[in-house]
Design a protein around this motif. Structure first.
Motif, PDB file in Angstrom:
ATOM      1  N   VAL A   1      59.260  -2.925  -6.020  1.00  0.00           N
ATOM      2  CA  VAL A   1      57.800  -2.846  -6.174  1.00  0.00           C
ATOM      3  C   VAL A   1      57.120  -3.254  -4.862  1.00  0.00           C
ATOM      4  O   VAL A   1      56.180  -2.599  -4.391  1.00  0.00           O
ATOM      5  CB  VAL A   1      57.326  -3.761  -7.320  1.00  0.00           C
ATOM      6  CG1 VAL A   1      55.802  -3.916  -7.300  1.00  0.00           C
ATOM      7  CG2 VAL A   1      57.773  -3.205  -8.667  1.00  0.00           C
ATOM      8  N   LEU A   2      57.618  -4.329  -4.248  1.00  0.00           N
ATOM      9  CA  LEU A   2      57.021  -4.832  -3.007  1.00  0.00           C
ATOM     10  C   LEU A   2      57.254  -3.893  -1.829  1.00  0.00           C
ATOM     11  O   LEU A   2      56.511  -3.936  -0.848  1.00  0.00           O
ATOM     12  CB  LEU A   2      57.589  -6.220  -2.693  1.00  0.00           C
ATOM     13  CG  LEU A   2      57.158  -7.326  -3.658  1.00  0.00           C
ATOM     14  CD1 LEU A   2      57.976  -8.584  -3.435  1.00  0.00           C
ATOM     15  CD2 LEU A   2      55.672  -7.614  -3.525  1.00  0.00           C
TER      16      LEU A   2
ATOM     17  N   GLY B   1      49.457   1.672   0.608  1.00  0.00           N
ATOM     18  CA  GLY B   1      48.311   1.107   1.312  1.00  0.00           C
ATOM     19  C   GLY B   1      47.873  -0.245   0.813  1.00  0.00           C
ATOM     20  O   GLY B   1      46.804  -0.728   1.171  1.00  0.00           O
ATOM     21  N   TYR B   2      48.707  -0.887  -0.024  1.00  0.00           N
ATOM     22  CA  TYR B   2      48.347  -2.176  -0.603  1.00  0.00           C
ATOM     23  C   TYR B   2      49.323  -3.251  -0.106  1.00  0.00           C
ATOM     24  O   TYR B   2      50.386  -3.458  -0.689  1.00  0.00           O
ATOM     25  CB  TYR B   2      48.362  -2.100  -2.130  1.00  0.00           C
ATOM     26  CG  TYR B   2      47.484  -0.996  -2.674  1.00  0.00           C
ATOM     27  CD1 TYR B   2      46.118  -0.978  -2.396  1.00  0.00           C
ATOM     28  CD2 TYR B   2      48.014   0.034  -3.442  1.00  0.00           C
ATOM     29  CE1 TYR B   2      45.302   0.042  -2.878  1.00  0.00           C
ATOM     30  CE2 TYR B   2      47.205   1.049  -3.934  1.00  0.00           C
ATOM     31  CZ  TYR B   2      45.852   1.044  -3.642  1.00  0.00           C
ATOM     32  OH  TYR B   2      45.059   2.053  -4.121  1.00  0.00           O
ATOM     33  N   GLY B   3      48.942  -3.924   0.977  1.00  0.00           N
ATOM     34  CA  GLY B   3      49.826  -4.918   1.574  1.00  0.00           C
ATOM     35  C   GLY B   3      49.415  -6.345   1.330  1.00  0.00           C
ATOM     36  O   GLY B   3      49.891  -7.254   2.011  1.00  0.00           O
ATOM     37  N   PHE B   4      48.542  -6.574   0.330  1.00  0.00           N
ATOM     38  CA  PHE B   4      47.989  -7.914   0.167  1.00  0.00           C
ATOM     39  C   PHE B   4      48.924  -8.899  -0.532  1.00  0.00           C
ATOM     40  O   PHE B   4      48.551 -10.050  -0.739  1.00  0.00           O
ATOM     41  CB  PHE B   4      46.639  -7.862  -0.569  1.00  0.00           C
ATOM     42  CG  PHE B   4      46.533  -6.793  -1.610  1.00  0.00           C
ATOM     43  CD1 PHE B   4      47.231  -6.874  -2.795  1.00  0.00           C
ATOM     44  CD2 PHE B   4      45.728  -5.691  -1.389  1.00  0.00           C
ATOM     45  CE1 PHE B   4      47.131  -5.888  -3.754  1.00  0.00           C
ATOM     46  CE2 PHE B   4      45.604  -4.696  -2.351  1.00  0.00           C
ATOM     47  CZ  PHE B   4      46.308  -4.789  -3.536  1.00  0.00           C
TER      48      PHE B   4
ATOM     49  N   THR C   1      52.217  -4.732  10.542  1.00  0.00           N
ATOM     50  CA  THR C   1      51.191  -4.844   9.511  1.00  0.00           C
ATOM     51  C   THR C   1      49.812  -5.143  10.077  1.00  0.00           C
ATOM     52  O   THR C   1      48.823  -5.151   9.342  1.00  0.00           O
ATOM     53  CB  THR C   1      51.563  -5.955   8.514  1.00  0.00           C
ATOM     54  OG1 THR C   1      51.818  -7.177   9.237  1.00  0.00           O
ATOM     55  CG2 THR C   1      52.803  -5.581   7.725  1.00  0.00           C
ATOM     56  N   GLY C   2      49.712  -5.407  11.372  1.00  0.00           N
ATOM     57  CA  GLY C   2      48.424  -5.744  11.981  1.00  0.00           C
ATOM     58  C   GLY C   2      48.606  -6.726  13.122  1.00  0.00           C
ATOM     59  O   GLY C   2      49.603  -6.681  13.857  1.00  0.00           O
ATOM     60  N   PHE C   3      47.645  -7.639  13.270  1.00  0.00           N
ATOM     61  CA  PHE C   3      47.728  -8.670  14.302  1.00  0.00           C
ATOM     62  C   PHE C   3      47.762 -10.021  13.603  1.00  0.00           C
ATOM     63  O   PHE C   3      46.885 -10.351  12.809  1.00  0.00           O
ATOM     64  CB  PHE C   3      46.534  -8.601  15.258  1.00  0.00           C
ATOM     65  CG  PHE C   3      46.703  -9.448  16.487  1.00  0.00           C
ATOM     66  CD1 PHE C   3      47.300  -8.920  17.631  1.00  0.00           C
ATOM     67  CD2 PHE C   3      46.277 -10.770  16.509  1.00  0.00           C
ATOM     68  CE1 PHE C   3      47.467  -9.707  18.766  1.00  0.00           C
ATOM     69  CE2 PHE C   3      46.442 -11.564  17.627  1.00  0.00           C
ATOM     70  CZ  PHE C   3      47.043 -11.022  18.763  1.00  0.00           C
TER      71      PHE C   3
ATOM     72  N   TYR D   1      48.428 -15.716   9.660  1.00  0.00           N
ATOM     73  CA  TYR D   1      47.570 -14.840   8.857  1.00  0.00           C
ATOM     74  C   TYR D   1      47.418 -13.493   9.547  1.00  0.00           C
ATOM     75  O   TYR D   1      47.136 -13.415  10.745  1.00  0.00           O
ATOM     76  CB  TYR D   1      46.191 -15.468   8.663  1.00  0.00           C
ATOM     77  CG  TYR D   1      45.369 -14.770   7.605  1.00  0.00           C
ATOM     78  CD1 TYR D   1      45.529 -15.090   6.262  1.00  0.00           C
ATOM     79  CD2 TYR D   1      44.449 -13.779   7.946  1.00  0.00           C
ATOM     80  CE1 TYR D   1      44.787 -14.439   5.283  1.00  0.00           C
ATOM     81  CE2 TYR D   1      43.710 -13.122   6.973  1.00  0.00           C
ATOM     82  CZ  TYR D   1      43.880 -13.456   5.640  1.00  0.00           C
ATOM     83  OH  TYR D   1      43.166 -12.807   4.673  1.00  0.00           O
ATOM     84  N   THR D   2      47.588 -12.416   8.773  1.00  0.00           N
ATOM     85  CA  THR D   2      47.535 -11.059   9.312  1.00  0.00           C
ATOM     86  C   THR D   2      46.142 -10.461   9.187  1.00  0.00           C
ATOM     87  O   THR D   2      45.577 -10.409   8.093  1.00  0.00           O
ATOM     88  CB  THR D   2      48.528 -10.145   8.572  1.00  0.00           C
ATOM     89  OG1 THR D   2      49.837 -10.723   8.597  1.00  0.00           O
ATOM     90  CG2 THR D   2      48.583  -8.771   9.234  1.00  0.00           C
ATOM     91  N   PHE D   3      45.604 -10.007  10.310  1.00  0.00           N
ATOM     92  CA  PHE D   3      44.352  -9.254  10.334  1.00  0.00           C
ATOM     93  C   PHE D   3      44.690  -7.787  10.575  1.00  0.00           C
ATOM     94  O   PHE D   3      45.711  -7.461  11.182  1.00  0.00           O
ATOM     95  CB  PHE D   3      43.430  -9.767  11.440  1.00  0.00           C
ATOM     96  CG  PHE D   3      42.915 -11.160  11.202  1.00  0.00           C
ATOM     97  CD1 PHE D   3      41.726 -11.364  10.525  1.00  0.00           C
ATOM     98  CD2 PHE D   3      43.632 -12.265  11.644  1.00  0.00           C
ATOM     99  CE1 PHE D   3      41.240 -12.645  10.293  1.00  0.00           C
ATOM    100  CE2 PHE D   3      43.164 -13.551  11.417  1.00  0.00           C
ATOM    101  CZ  PHE D   3      41.969 -13.743  10.742  1.00  0.00           C
ATOM    102  N   ASN D   4      43.801  -6.898  10.138  1.00  0.00           N
ATOM    103  CA  ASN D   4      44.079  -5.472  10.267  1.00  0.00           C
ATOM    104  C   ASN D   4      44.197  -5.033  11.719  1.00  0.00           C
ATOM    105  O   ASN D   4      45.007  -4.151  12.051  1.00  0.00           O
ATOM    106  CB  ASN D   4      42.992  -4.656   9.571  1.00  0.00           C
ATOM    107  CG  ASN D   4      43.049  -4.781   8.055  1.00  0.00           C
ATOM    108  OD1 ASN D   4      44.091  -5.081   7.500  1.00  0.00           O
ATOM    109  ND2 ASN D   4      41.930  -4.558   7.394  1.00  0.00           N
ATOM    110  N   THR D   5      43.387  -5.615  12.609  1.00  0.00           N
ATOM    111  CA  THR D   5      43.374  -5.210  14.013  1.00  0.00           C
ATOM    112  C   THR D   5      43.245  -6.433  14.920  1.00  0.00           C
ATOM    113  O   THR D   5      42.764  -7.489  14.481  1.00  0.00           O
ATOM    114  CB  THR D   5      42.188  -4.262  14.307  1.00  0.00           C
ATOM    115  OG1 THR D   5      40.959  -5.008  14.183  1.00  0.00           O
ATOM    116  CG2 THR D   5      42.171  -3.076  13.364  1.00  0.00           C
TER     117      THR D   5
END
Length: 289
Positions: free
Chosen positions: A159-160, A167-170, A200-202, A248-252
């Motif tokens: 599932v993960l 598009g759901y990485g939360f 996954t981002g920055f 913590y992951t930010f989108n950009t």
């Protein structure tokens, strides 16, 4: 126990669009998995209620915007079967725009299994702090045998893997750096932050600092993100600055820099290596190789 950061070797995910609409209902299957997923836009829920997946035991996720945050609002639940539970939420919960249900093709998930899945998904979401949980209460883990835990964790691992593809990485915590990861720093206004690029981002590192003040021209979404991070406990008030207490992951990179600095920022020029090279120059040099 399962770690949602772990990634196996290559796998395939098959999406089927029964109505031929890219924004419509989707079925989800993964290679070497007995499970299946069903993605339902709320606008199509009424005409999807008769699908066989909704007559099965499973876990489901409701997703929609949060009125006070840039983070998505999420509700995790379980049903035996899931259809009647989604019927209730269609009447009683206003926020959601998408529902995702996960069931087993061979009907081998029982009530205790899905309670375990619900518990773990809520636990992962709380740890990652990348969404606003709509669940009022945290369920207790059910009592399972060692064999049942292994079976439920195997199902959950798949599932993960499917959720980020959709598009759901939360539910994912920040990925750990590797030996090849290049660290960047941001020094300004008396604060210092560290971070690195990830798929996954920055990622901003735990122990980083963020300014407490915001400029008048700050974008609303950055201000709302900062407020959410304070409410979620990712930012802790240290009197002179905020401290980031977990990776913590930010989108950009720009969102990360803007949240840290309290103003609009170009992350590709704000984030620099210890010897002064910007993220932009590093990226451009890699392209030129």
């Amino acid at each position: 126990m399962i770690n949602c950061r772990e990634r196996p070797r290559g796998f395939s995910v098959r999406l089927f669009l029964p109505g031929g609409d890219p924004d419509g209902v989707k079925t989800v299957e993964k290679s070497n998995w007995t499970g299946r997923g069903l993605v339902i836009p709320r606008s199509l829920f009424a005409e999807t209620r008769s699908r066989p997946e909704l007559g099965c035991t499973g876990v489901y996720i409701l997703i929609g915007p949060d009125e006070k945050s840039q983070l998505p609002r999420v509700y995790v639940g379980e049903g035996d079967p899931i259809g009647p539970r989604l019927d209730q939420h269609a009447k009683n919960k206003d926020f959601w725009t998408q529902a995702i249900g996960f069931t087993s093709k061979d009907q081998n998930l029982n009530k205790a299994h899905i309670q375990f899945l619900e518990y773990k998904l809520i636990d992962f979401a709380k740890a990652a702090k990348r969404c606003v949980l709509d669940n009022a209460n945290t369920p207790q883990p059910p009592s399972l045998s060692e064999a049942d835990i292994a079976e439920a964790e195997g199902f959950l691992a798949d599932v993960l893997l499917c959720l980020p593809v959709l598009g759901y990485g939360f539910f994912e915590a920040a990925p750990a750096p590797t030996q090849r990861t290049l660290e960047f720093v941001l020094n300004a206004k008396g604060i210092k932050s560290k971070g690195y690029e990830a798929t996954t981002g920055f990622v901003v590192r735990a122990g980083s600092q963020a300014v407490k003040s915001e400029t008048k021209s700050i974008h609303a979404y950055l201000s709302e993100m900062r407020r959410s991070l304070v409410e979620q406990g990712v930012f802790i008030d240290r009197s002179q600055y905020y401290e980031v207490i977990q990776d913590y992951t930010f989108n950009t990179p720009s969102t990360a820099a803007g949240v840290i600095l309290g103003r609009a920022a170009n992350g590709r020029t704000e984030w620099k290596t210890a010897d002064g090279h910007t993220l932009r120059s590093i990226q451009e040099a890699e392209v030129d190789k």
